[in-house]
Design a protein around this motif. Structure first.
Motif, PDB file in Angstrom:
ATOM      1  N   ALA A 149       0.951  -1.210   0.138  1.00 22.94           N
ATOM      2  CA  ALA A 149       0.031   0.178  -0.189  1.00 22.94           C
ATOM      3  C   ALA A 149       1.073   1.256   0.129  1.00 22.94           C
ATOM      4  O   ALA A 149       1.942   1.119   0.617  1.00 22.94           O
ATOM      5  CB  ALA A 149      -0.750  -0.117   1.241  1.00 22.94           C
ATOM      6  N   THR A 207      -1.050   7.709   1.882  1.00 21.11           N
ATOM      7  CA  THR A 207      -1.598   8.834   1.462  1.00 21.11           C
ATOM      8  C   THR A 207      -1.348  10.010   2.300  1.00 21.11           C
ATOM      9  O   THR A 207      -0.525   9.815   3.067  1.00 21.11           O
ATOM     10  CB  THR A 207      -2.998   8.363   1.316  1.00 21.11           C
ATOM     11  N   TYR A 251      -2.894   6.806   8.017  1.00 28.07           N
ATOM     12  CA  TYR A 251      -3.246   7.243   6.367  1.00 28.07           C
ATOM     13  C   TYR A 251      -4.546   7.328   6.009  1.00 28.07           C
ATOM     14  O   TYR A 251      -5.395   6.262   6.161  1.00 28.07           O
ATOM     15  CB  TYR A 251      -2.416   6.650   5.481  1.00 28.07           C
ATOM     16  N   ASN A 279      -7.950   6.994   3.943  1.00 31.44           N
ATOM     17  CA  ASN A 279      -8.652   5.873   2.875  1.00 31.44           C
ATOM     18  C   ASN A 279      -7.637   4.746   2.868  1.00 31.44           C
ATOM     19  O   ASN A 279      -7.653   4.119   1.989  1.00 31.44           O
ATOM     20  CB  ASN A 279      -8.899   6.704   1.499  1.00 31.44           C
ATOM     21  N   ARG A 280      -7.260   4.434   4.094  1.00 35.68           N
ATOM     22  CA  ARG A 280      -6.321   3.075   4.137  1.00 35.68           C
ATOM     23  C   ARG A 280      -6.856   2.300   5.270  1.00 35.68           C
ATOM     24  O   ARG A 280      -7.458   3.152   6.409  1.00 35.68           O
ATOM     25  CB  ARG A 280      -4.900   3.475   4.348  1.00 35.68           C
ATOM     26  N   LYS A 312     -13.340   1.692   3.035  1.00 38.54           N
ATOM     27  CA  LYS A 312     -12.135   2.567   3.149  1.00 38.54           C
ATOM     28  C   LYS A 312     -12.160   3.637   1.901  1.00 38.54           C
ATOM     29  O   LYS A 312     -11.297   4.428   1.972  1.00 38.54           O
ATOM     30  CB  LYS A 312     -10.958   1.683   3.028  1.00 38.54           C
ATOM     31  N   THR A 350     -11.265   6.443   6.870  1.00 36.44           N
ATOM     32  CA  THR A 350     -10.146   5.949   7.238  1.00 36.44           C
ATOM     33  C   THR A 350     -10.524   4.928   8.397  1.00 36.44           C
ATOM     34  O   THR A 350     -11.073   5.471   9.176  1.00 36.44           O
ATOM     35  CB  THR A 350      -9.246   7.245   7.741  1.00 36.44           C
ATOM     36  N   SER A 378      -5.990  -5.184   5.768  1.00 37.42           N
ATOM     37  CA  SER A 378      -5.340  -3.775   5.930  1.00 37.42           C
ATOM     38  C   SER A 378      -4.318  -3.672   4.968  1.00 37.42           C
ATOM     39  O   SER A 378      -3.943  -4.412   4.183  1.00 37.42           O
ATOM     40  CB  SER A 378      -4.687  -3.966   7.497  1.00 37.42           C
ATOM     41  N   ASP A 379      -4.247  -2.395   4.859  1.00 42.47           N
ATOM     42  CA  ASP A 379      -3.048  -1.776   3.998  1.00 42.47           C
ATOM     43  C   ASP A 379      -1.798  -1.527   4.822  1.00 42.47           C
ATOM     44  O   ASP A 379      -0.743  -1.573   4.352  1.00 42.47           O
ATOM     45  CB  ASP A 379      -3.484  -0.455   3.424  1.00 42.47           C
ATOM     46  N   PRO A 419       4.037  -1.190   5.354  1.00 37.95           N
ATOM     47  CA  PRO A 419       2.844  -1.900   4.524  1.00 37.95           C
ATOM     48  C   PRO A 419       2.507  -3.447   5.001  1.00 37.95           C
ATOM     49  O   PRO A 419       3.582  -4.020   5.252  1.00 37.95           O
ATOM     50  CB  PRO A 419       3.382  -1.757   3.315  1.00 37.95           C
TER      51      PRO A 419
END
Lengths: 217, 273
Positions: free
Chosen positions: B15, B18, B45, B47-48, B211, B215, B230-231, B251
């Motif tokens: 990922a 962001t 982050y 939208n993760r 997501k 967030t 998960s990212d 990540p």
């Protein structure tokens, strides 16, 4: 939280890979020995034994998939299992090279060798020794040794080039030797490919130990 | 026929980071004299999905609850350091706790629908905010239930008690209830640990869709779940003084295939302790 089952499975799989590697190395040396003495019977046996090598490879694959499915391995364990799948495949292909040399031996019929084999057995010894070293590195999770082993591929390539030049000379001098020379060239090519595949195994050993994907020369 | 490749959402790549939606800086939480977590620096982050994993008692839930000042409710709880939401410290004097909890919603381990109808469960928060108009509430309820992948199942029984739904549906109702407040961040504290495998997968699938608009920070005991959804992953462990600290953040695909810390490796491969 011990992982007794997972660890036993990993240990078993590793020894199965070592055993397969041992067999493949022997098949290669035997195929060259049989060629050297034009022993067609021995060649037939090597071709027959290749089936067992293929079976052992599939058995390793099957067992590896079961471990992945049932034990949810991660990190080093997961990299090891991915590498085992790959290495088992490499070993099987090396077995095919030995089988190929045995087949050449049979195809050559009753014709004698152009000359006594000296460089070819030397090549096979180095390639087989490289294989043995790579499997020791695999067993010890030893990335450092794995980085060194492929350097010996130069010796193998040098011998191959020497054999190549020699056989071309034969063919130029006497076109009647083209068939025989070609067969030997193929045999040498098979050994050369085997050493290349040892490099692939070394790359997998480094990946298992460090997570790093490298391309060794 | 031409073979078609339909790769919509590649999951192979690590990922990418962001904008920072939240961030903890030197965050420690004390319960009276006991320090539950210490000096945690963690990025969240936008939208993760961030998964927080770690052994029992390492302070995962404490960390999660510090992200919307839920610990304020615990007597004797005290915070050092900062928690930034869009760059602003939510613990700074003068911050409106109610507004923070609206912006950073929470879903708990056990589905806890209120003993009222499905509709009223979702409309509960908006009503508290003073929204009275039926058409507006109707719209919020439908949108929230749709976002929680529950609308199709309950649109004909909005008047039915929320308690009558199945466990997985109850949890999605709680997610819809959180969404109705139009939060920016959703915190989830082991949201599937009380659910069966099918309901668990439905929630996991839902998290992937959520997501896009929110967030998400999730605490989970299930490492495979963290790996699946998960990212980014944060691994917490306990120090000798029993205070939880951040061992590794990265990540998810990297943490689970090639962790940097031996402690992480030992934990995720099940050789911890």
């Amino acid at each position: 939280m011990p992982r007794t089952v997972l660890e036993t499975e990993l240990k078993n799989l590793k020894s199965e890979v070592l055993e397969l590697g041992q067999r493949v190395g022997e098949a290669m040396l035997n195929s060259i020995e049989a060629l050297k003495h034009r022993d067609v019977e021995a060649a037939r046996k090597i071709m027959e034994d290749d089936k067992k090598i293929n079976e052992a490879r599939f058995e390793i694959e099957r067992a590896t998939l079961i471990v992945i499915a049932t034990q949810q391995p991660l990190a080093h364990d997961l990299r090891l299992l991915a590498s085992i799948l790959d290495i088992a495949g490499e070993l099987e292909r090396m077995g095919d090279y030995a089988k190929g040399i045995a087949k050449i031996n049979i195809l050559m019929g009753d014709k004698p060798l152009l000359k006594p084999l000296i460089d070819l057995p030397r090549m096979a010894e180095i390639a087989t020794d490289m294989l043995r070293q790579s499997l020791v590195a695999f067993n010890n999770d030893d990335a450092e040794t794995a980085r060194q082993i492929p350097q010996r591929d130069e010796e193998v390539d040098a011998l191959y080039n020497q054999i190549y030049r020699e056989l071309i000379t034969f063919m130029i001098q006497d076109p009647k030797t083209i068939d025989q020379a070609n067969y030997l060239l193929w045999a040498a090519h098979n050994v050369e490919r085997m050493a290349d595949r040892v490099t692939n195994i070394c790359e997998r050993v480094i990946f298992t130990a460090t997570g790093e994907i490298v391309e060794l020369a | 026929m031409q073979p078609q490749l339909n790769i919509t959402e590649p999951t192979r790549a690590a990922a990418t980071a962001t904008d920072l939606k939240m961030e903890t800086r030197g965050l420690s939480v004390y319960y009276k004299n006991f320090r539950a977590i210490k000096e945690i620096n963690l990025p969240v982050y936008e939208n993760r999905v961030l998964a927080i994993i770690g052994p029992s008692g390492c302070g995962k839930s404490t960390l999660l609850r510090a992200l919307n000042r839920m610990n304020d409710l615990v007597p004797g709880a005290r915070v050092e350091g900062e928690v930034l939401l869009d760059g602003e410290n939510i613990y700074a004097p003068g911050q409106d706790v109610v507004d923070i909890r609206r912006r950073v919603g929470m879903v708990f381990q056990r589905p806890n629908p209120f003993p009222m109808s499905v509709y009223d469960n979702v409309a509960f928060g908006p009503r508290l905010l003073g929204i009275r108009k039926k058409s507006v509430l109707d719209e919020i309820v439908e949108r929230s239930l749709r976002a929680a992948a529950l609308w199709e199942h309950v649109q004909d029984k909005l008047g039915q008690s929320g308690m009558a739904l199945s466990g997985g549906q109850q949890q999605r109702l709680c997610i819809a209830r959180a969404i109705a407040m139009e939060p920016e961040v959703i915190l989830m504290d082991e949201p599937t640990s009380a659910l069966d495998p099918m309901a668990t997968l439905t929630i996991e699938d839902l998290i992937q869709r959520l997501k896009e608009n929110f967030t998400i920070v999730i605490v989970t005991h299930n490492m495979q779940q963290a790996a699946r959804i998960s990212d980014f992953t944060a691994f917490l462990s306990m120090d000798e003084d029993r205070a939880g600290y951040l061992v590794e953040f990265g990540p998810t695909v990297e943490v689970f295939t090639n962790p940097k810390e031996k402690l992480t490796e030992d934990y995720i491969t099940g050789r911890f302790g």
